[in-house]
Design a protein around this motif. Structure first.
Motif, PDB file in Angstrom:
ATOM      1  N   PHE A 331       0.871  -1.177   0.000  1.00  0.00           N
ATOM      2  CA  PHE A 331       0.000   0.000   0.000  1.00  0.00           C
ATOM      3  C   PHE A 331       0.906   1.225   0.000  1.00  0.00           C
ATOM      4  CE2 PHE A 331      -4.570   0.956   0.793  1.00  0.00           C
ATOM      5  CZ  PHE A 331      -4.500   2.326   0.589  1.00  0.00           C
ATOM      6  N   ARG A 332       0.758   2.047  -1.032  1.00  0.00           N
ATOM      7  CA  ARG A 332       1.619   3.221  -1.155  1.00  0.00           C
ATOM      8  C   ARG A 332       1.063   4.378  -0.337  1.00  0.00           C
ATOM      9  NH1 ARG A 332       1.096   4.156  -6.160  1.00  0.00           N
ATOM     10  NH2 ARG A 332       0.243   6.257  -6.140  1.00  0.00           N
ATOM     11  N   SER A 333       1.924   5.050   0.382  1.00  0.00           N
ATOM     12  CA  SER A 333       1.491   6.194   1.183  1.00  0.00           C
ATOM     13  C   SER A 333       1.122   7.374   0.278  1.00  0.00           C
ATOM     14  CB  SER A 333       2.589   6.601   2.168  1.00  0.00           C
ATOM     15  OG  SER A 333       3.715   7.122   1.475  1.00  0.00           O
ATOM     16  N   PHE A 334       0.595   8.404   0.892  1.00  0.00           N
ATOM     17  CA  PHE A 334       0.114   9.580   0.165  1.00  0.00           C
ATOM     18  C   PHE A 334       1.300  10.355  -0.396  1.00  0.00           C
ATOM     19  CE2 PHE A 334      -1.570  13.907  -0.188  1.00  0.00           C
ATOM     20  CZ  PHE A 334      -2.793  13.670  -0.795  1.00  0.00           C
ATOM     21  N   GLY A 359       7.600  20.478   4.953  1.00  0.00           N
ATOM     22  CA  GLY A 359       6.428  19.908   5.612  1.00  0.00           C
ATOM     23  C   GLY A 359       5.515  19.094   4.708  1.00  0.00           C
ATOM     24  N   LYS A 360       5.870  18.978   3.435  1.00  0.00           N
ATOM     25  CA  LYS A 360       4.994  18.266   2.496  1.00  0.00           C
ATOM     26  C   LYS A 360       5.077  16.742   2.650  1.00  0.00           C
ATOM     27  CE  LYS A 360       4.664  21.850  -1.040  1.00  0.00           C
ATOM     28  NZ  LYS A 360       3.199  21.987  -0.882  1.00  0.00           N
ATOM     29  N   ASP A 361       5.999  16.272   3.473  1.00  0.00           N
ATOM     30  CA  ASP A 361       6.098  14.830   3.701  1.00  0.00           C
ATOM     31  C   ASP A 361       5.106  14.349   4.751  1.00  0.00           C
ATOM     32  OD1 ASP A 361       7.646  16.449   5.454  1.00  0.00           O
ATOM     33  OD2 ASP A 361       8.603  14.646   6.246  1.00  0.00           O
ATOM     34  N   LYS A 362       4.385  15.283   5.396  1.00  0.00           N
ATOM     35  CA  LYS A 362       3.421  14.926   6.432  1.00  0.00           C
ATOM     36  C   LYS A 362       2.023  14.834   5.832  1.00  0.00           C
ATOM     37  CE  LYS A 362       6.840  15.398   9.310  1.00  0.00           C
ATOM     38  NZ  LYS A 362       7.538  14.201   9.840  1.00  0.00           N
ATOM     39  N   SER A 363       1.310  13.777   6.206  1.00  0.00           N
ATOM     40  CA  SER A 363      -0.055  13.597   5.711  1.00  0.00           C
ATOM     41  C   SER A 363      -0.837  12.719   6.676  1.00  0.00           C
ATOM     42  CB  SER A 363      -0.046  12.950   4.322  1.00  0.00           C
ATOM     43  OG  SER A 363      -1.337  12.502   3.971  1.00  0.00           O
ATOM     44  N   PRO A 364      -2.044  13.147   7.054  1.00  0.00           N
ATOM     45  CA  PRO A 364      -2.873  12.287   7.919  1.00  0.00           C
ATOM     46  C   PRO A 364      -3.242  10.977   7.233  1.00  0.00           C
ATOM     47  CG  PRO A 364      -4.129  14.167   7.082  1.00  0.00           C
ATOM     48  CD  PRO A 364      -2.720  14.430   6.741  1.00  0.00           C
ATOM     49  N   PHE A 365      -3.352  10.997   5.917  1.00  0.00           N
ATOM     50  CA  PHE A 365      -3.664   9.766   5.192  1.00  0.00           C
ATOM     51  C   PHE A 365      -2.526   8.750   5.318  1.00  0.00           C
ATOM     52  CE2 PHE A 365      -6.138  12.984   2.728  1.00  0.00           C
ATOM     53  CZ  PHE A 365      -7.398  12.559   3.124  1.00  0.00           C
ATOM     54  N   SER A 366      -1.283   9.226   5.206  1.00  0.00           N
ATOM     55  CA  SER A 366      -0.134   8.331   5.354  1.00  0.00           C
ATOM     56  C   SER A 366      -0.089   7.738   6.753  1.00  0.00           C
ATOM     57  CB  SER A 366       1.164   9.081   5.050  1.00  0.00           C
ATOM     58  OG  SER A 366       1.231   9.459   3.689  1.00  0.00           O
ATOM     59  N   ASN A 367      -0.428   8.548   7.758  1.00  0.00           N
ATOM     60  CA  ASN A 367      -0.449   8.049   9.135  1.00  0.00           C
ATOM     61  C   ASN A 367      -1.488   6.946   9.303  1.00  0.00           C
ATOM     62  OD1 ASN A 367       1.506   9.947   9.756  1.00  0.00           O
ATOM     63  ND2 ASN A 367       0.027  11.446  10.534  1.00  0.00           N
ATOM     64  N   VAL A 368      -2.655   7.144   8.702  1.00  0.00           N
ATOM     65  CA  VAL A 368      -3.715   6.130   8.788  1.00  0.00           C
ATOM     66  C   VAL A 368      -3.262   4.840   8.116  1.00  0.00           C
ATOM     67  CG1 VAL A 368      -6.030   5.522   8.005  1.00  0.00           C
ATOM     68  CG2 VAL A 368      -5.605   7.793   8.976  1.00  0.00           C
ATOM     69  N   ILE A 369      -2.674   4.964   6.935  1.00  0.00           N
ATOM     70  CA  ILE A 369      -2.205   3.781   6.207  1.00  0.00           C
ATOM     71  C   ILE A 369      -1.207   2.991   7.049  1.00  0.00           C
ATOM     72  CG2 ILE A 369      -0.876   3.012   4.201  1.00  0.00           C
ATOM     73  CD1 ILE A 369      -2.090   5.481   2.712  1.00  0.00           C
ATOM     74  N   SER A 370      -0.229   3.678   7.627  1.00  0.00           N
ATOM     75  CA  SER A 370       0.793   3.006   8.429  1.00  0.00           C
ATOM     76  C   SER A 370       0.178   2.302   9.634  1.00  0.00           C
ATOM     77  CB  SER A 370       1.846   4.020   8.893  1.00  0.00           C
ATOM     78  OG  SER A 370       2.530   4.579   7.794  1.00  0.00           O
ATOM     79  N   ASN A 371      -0.738   2.966  10.322  1.00  0.00           N
ATOM     80  CA  ASN A 371      -1.344   2.382  11.521  1.00  0.00           C
ATOM     81  C   ASN A 371      -2.200   1.165  11.186  1.00  0.00           C
ATOM     82  OD1 ASN A 371      -0.163   4.243  13.256  1.00  0.00           O
ATOM     83  ND2 ASN A 371      -1.848   5.707  13.045  1.00  0.00           N
ATOM     84  N   VAL A 372      -2.969   1.257  10.118  1.00  0.00           N
ATOM     85  CA  VAL A 372      -3.829   0.128   9.738  1.00  0.00           C
ATOM     86  C   VAL A 372      -2.991  -1.079   9.339  1.00  0.00           C
ATOM     87  CG1 VAL A 372      -5.493  -0.695   8.027  1.00  0.00           C
ATOM     88  CG2 VAL A 372      -5.832   1.533   9.119  1.00  0.00           C
ATOM     89  N   VAL A 373      -1.979  -0.855   8.515  1.00  0.00           N
ATOM     90  CA  VAL A 373      -1.142  -1.965   8.056  1.00  0.00           C
ATOM     91  C   VAL A 373      -0.378  -2.585   9.226  1.00  0.00           C
ATOM     92  CG1 VAL A 373       0.852  -2.573   6.634  1.00  0.00           C
ATOM     93  CG2 VAL A 373      -0.952  -1.114   5.698  1.00  0.00           C
ATOM     94  N   LYS A 374       0.088  -1.752  10.144  1.00  0.00           N
ATOM     95  CA  LYS A 374       0.837  -2.256  11.294  1.00  0.00           C
ATOM     96  C   LYS A 374       0.006  -3.208  12.144  1.00  0.00           C
ATOM     97  CE  LYS A 374       1.531   0.606  14.634  1.00  0.00           C
ATOM     98  NZ  LYS A 374       2.025   1.765  15.418  1.00  0.00           N
ATOM     99  N   ASN A 375      -1.294  -3.005  12.198  1.00  0.00           N
ATOM    100  CA  ASN A 375      -2.171  -3.822  13.032  1.00  0.00           C
ATOM    101  C   ASN A 375      -2.804  -4.998  12.284  1.00  0.00           C
ATOM    102  OD1 ASN A 375      -1.881  -2.271  15.447  1.00  0.00           O
ATOM    103  ND2 ASN A 375      -3.211  -0.700  14.553  1.00  0.00           N
ATOM    104  N   MET A 376      -2.411  -5.204  11.047  1.00  0.00           N
ATOM    105  CA  MET A 376      -2.972  -6.321  10.284  1.00  0.00           C
ATOM    106  C   MET A 376      -2.420  -7.658  10.785  1.00  0.00           C
ATOM    107  SD  MET A 376      -2.984  -4.759   6.400  1.00  0.00           S
ATOM    108  CE  MET A 376      -3.546  -6.296   5.656  1.00  0.00           C
ATOM    109  N   LYS A 377      -3.213  -8.711  10.584  1.00  0.00           N
ATOM    110  CA  LYS A 377      -2.829 -10.050  11.035  1.00  0.00           C
ATOM    111  C   LYS A 377      -2.000 -10.790   9.993  1.00  0.00           C
ATOM    112  CE  LYS A 377      -7.103 -10.417  13.721  1.00  0.00           C
ATOM    113  NZ  LYS A 377      -8.396 -11.145  13.874  1.00  0.00           N
ATOM    114  N   VAL A 378      -1.905 -10.248   8.817  1.00  0.00           N
ATOM    115  CA  VAL A 378      -1.127 -10.858   7.741  1.00  0.00           C
ATOM    116  C   VAL A 378      -0.109  -9.837   7.240  1.00  0.00           C
ATOM    117  CG1 VAL A 378      -2.989 -12.410   7.060  1.00  0.00           C
ATOM    118  CG2 VAL A 378      -2.793 -10.153   5.976  1.00  0.00           C
ATOM    119  N   PRO A 379       0.956 -10.294   6.595  1.00  0.00           N
ATOM    120  CA  PRO A 379       1.991  -9.354   6.146  1.00  0.00           C
ATOM    121  C   PRO A 379       1.552  -8.470   4.987  1.00  0.00           C
ATOM    122  CG  PRO A 379       2.487 -11.582   5.414  1.00  0.00           C
ATOM    123  CD  PRO A 379       1.331 -11.704   6.345  1.00  0.00           C
ATOM    124  N   ALA A 380       1.876  -7.204   5.092  1.00  0.00           N
ATOM    125  CA  ALA A 380       1.682  -6.223   4.021  1.00  0.00           C
ATOM    126  C   ALA A 380       2.774  -5.171   4.182  1.00  0.00           C
ATOM    127  CB  ALA A 380       0.297  -5.597   4.080  1.00  0.00           C
TER     128      ALA A 380
END
Length: 441
Positions: A331-334, A359-380
């Motif tokens: 999953f590619r970040s923003f 500051g253009k490297d900061k994005s709430p969407f990227s933060n959401v992506i990282s958090n969701v993937v980190k909590n997945m039960k399978v590798p991504a």
């Protein structure tokens, strides 16, 4: 006493002469022997014999040394091709070595590199005219000559032939918005550089690459694999609003239901997702699109909360419908844009990359992506491209598109930044093959 020593020495010489050559023995016992006697000096004869002894010792030693050198030289010449292949293979393996697990590929900087770009967009029929900046009139080539350099390691060199062999008989699937389509085009153009018969690479339905088509699939005949694109800008289903709902609601995003094309995604070997650019008030609320979970409208739900809900739906789908023992999921970040104003009316494309991210490297969407993937039960894997892309104010389409009157500081020129995203995907694949050799075909 002297005569005795001379006789013993002469006997030794005669033995040496007999071992080396019968001819020399007869010569020294007749002609040269008689000459020595003619001077009536056995001392002279012994002196001559000693001289001959040293001569033959030097001769034998020299012949042995020459034979040894010739043997070594012949052996080297015989073995050189094999040694050269071994060295080349070792260098190839070194280039394809998986990077250090402690190394963050996404933390680095851009460095000039004259070996780039990796392809010519004008020679690739799958690069949209709108992304081919050089063909659309851009004069400077500087933006093409940059390579991404991680801080503590090297991004492996793009090995097109090895990737093509790995892809034999497989499916690569991209799912997302136009940014995903750009990466899809980039990958096809990169892979085509290693294909001899370019006519054997074609879109299976004969479609031209456009923004409107929801599904595109390019087939590589020589290697029997496809690189596919599914247009799904939100990843979840869109539906029409209920007749009895608020008038401002024209359509909804069903956050708990993945896009209906998702049934086509799972049977693949590589899955690459992106989303985020359409999750904005202008493309949602201003167009009368609101969020829905189950049968309930969520009129007051913030966009970032809705995005997180949608990604949790996506993560649940991956966990239950995708065989991650076979399929690599990314999953590619923003990726940031570089507009000169908030209204996205002005776009100033720079000549070189920025020195800071501003500051253009900061994005709430990227933060959401990282958090969701980190909590997945399978590798991504999250492709954390936000930081590297934040510097590249020079690499956007700008006014060098097929519609020059409409500036574009969101999309990227091809070749360009999306090529690096694919280089990272390929390096991950090769690293995985090094860890799991049974997956190599």
């Amino acid at each position: 006493m002297v005569v005795g020593e001379a006789e013993r020495s002469g006997g030794f010489v005669v033995e040496m002469i007999e071992m080396v050559s019968g001819f020399n023995r007869s010569v020294s016992s007749s002609h040269f022997g008689r000459r020595g006697l003619s001077f009536s000096g056995s001392r002279v004869g012994s002196h001559y014999k000693a001289w001959m002894s040293r001569y033959f010792q030097v001769l034998v030693l020299s012949c042995s040394l020459i034979s040894f050198v010739l043997a070594i030289a012949c052996g080297y010449l015989y073995a050189y091709p094999s040694l050269n292949l071994i060295i080349q293979d070792a260098e190839s393996l070194e280039m394809a070595e998986p990077v250090d697990e402690k190394c963050d590929l996404f933390d680095g900087h851009w460095v000039p590199d004259s070996s780039y770009p990796l392809y010519n967009a004008s020679e690739c029929p799958f690069a949209e005219m709108g992304f081919n900046c050089l063909a659309n009139g851009r004069k400077d080539h500087d933006y093409l000559k940059w390579r991404w350099k991680p801080k503590n390691c090297e991004l492996p060199k793009f090995d097109v032939l090895r990737i093509l062999k790995w892809l034999r008989g497989k499916r690569v699937v991209f799912v997302g918005d136009s940014m995903s389509r750009t990466q899809w085009e980039s990958m096809i153009c990169m892979l085509m550089t290693g294909v001899e018969d370019k006519r054997g690479v074609y879109e299976i339905n004969g479609n031209k690459i456009t923004k409107q088509i929801r599904f595109l699939s390019v087939y590589f005949t020589s290697y029997n694999f496809t690189v596919e694109f599914f247009r799904s800008v939100f990843l979840v289903q869109q539906g029409w609003a209920s007749r009895h709902g608020p008038k401002r609601v024209k359509s909804t995003l069903k956050l708990d239901k993945l896009d209906d094309s998702s049934k086509e995604w799972s049977d693949s070997d590589i899955l690459i997702f992106n989303s985020g650019h359409w999750w904005s008030p202008g493309k949602l609320f201003d167009a009368g699109c609101y969020f829905q979970v189950g049968g309930a409208l969520k009129l007051g739900m913030p966009i970032t909360t809705a995005f997180r809900t949608a990604l949790n739906t996506w993560a649940s789908w991956v966990e239950t419908r995708v065989n991650t023992n076979r399929t690599r999921v990314f999953f590619r970040s923003f990726e940031p844009s570089h507009w000169s104003d908030q209204g996205r009316r002005f776009c100033k494309v720079t000549r070189h990359p920025l020195s800071t991210t501003k500051g253009k490297d900061k994005s709430p969407f990227s933060n959401v992506i990282s958090n969701v993937v980190k909590n997945m039960k399978v590798p991504a894997t999250v492709l954390q491209v936000s930081y590297m892309a934040a510097f590249r104010s020079d690499a956007h389409v700008g006014t060098w598109s097929d519609m020059p009157s409409v500036p574009d500081c969101s999309h990227w020129c091809l070749p360009g930044v999306p090529d690096v995203w694919n280089e990272i995907v390929f390096s991950d694949i090769l690293a995985n093959d090094r860890l799991h050799p049974q997956s190599i075909t």
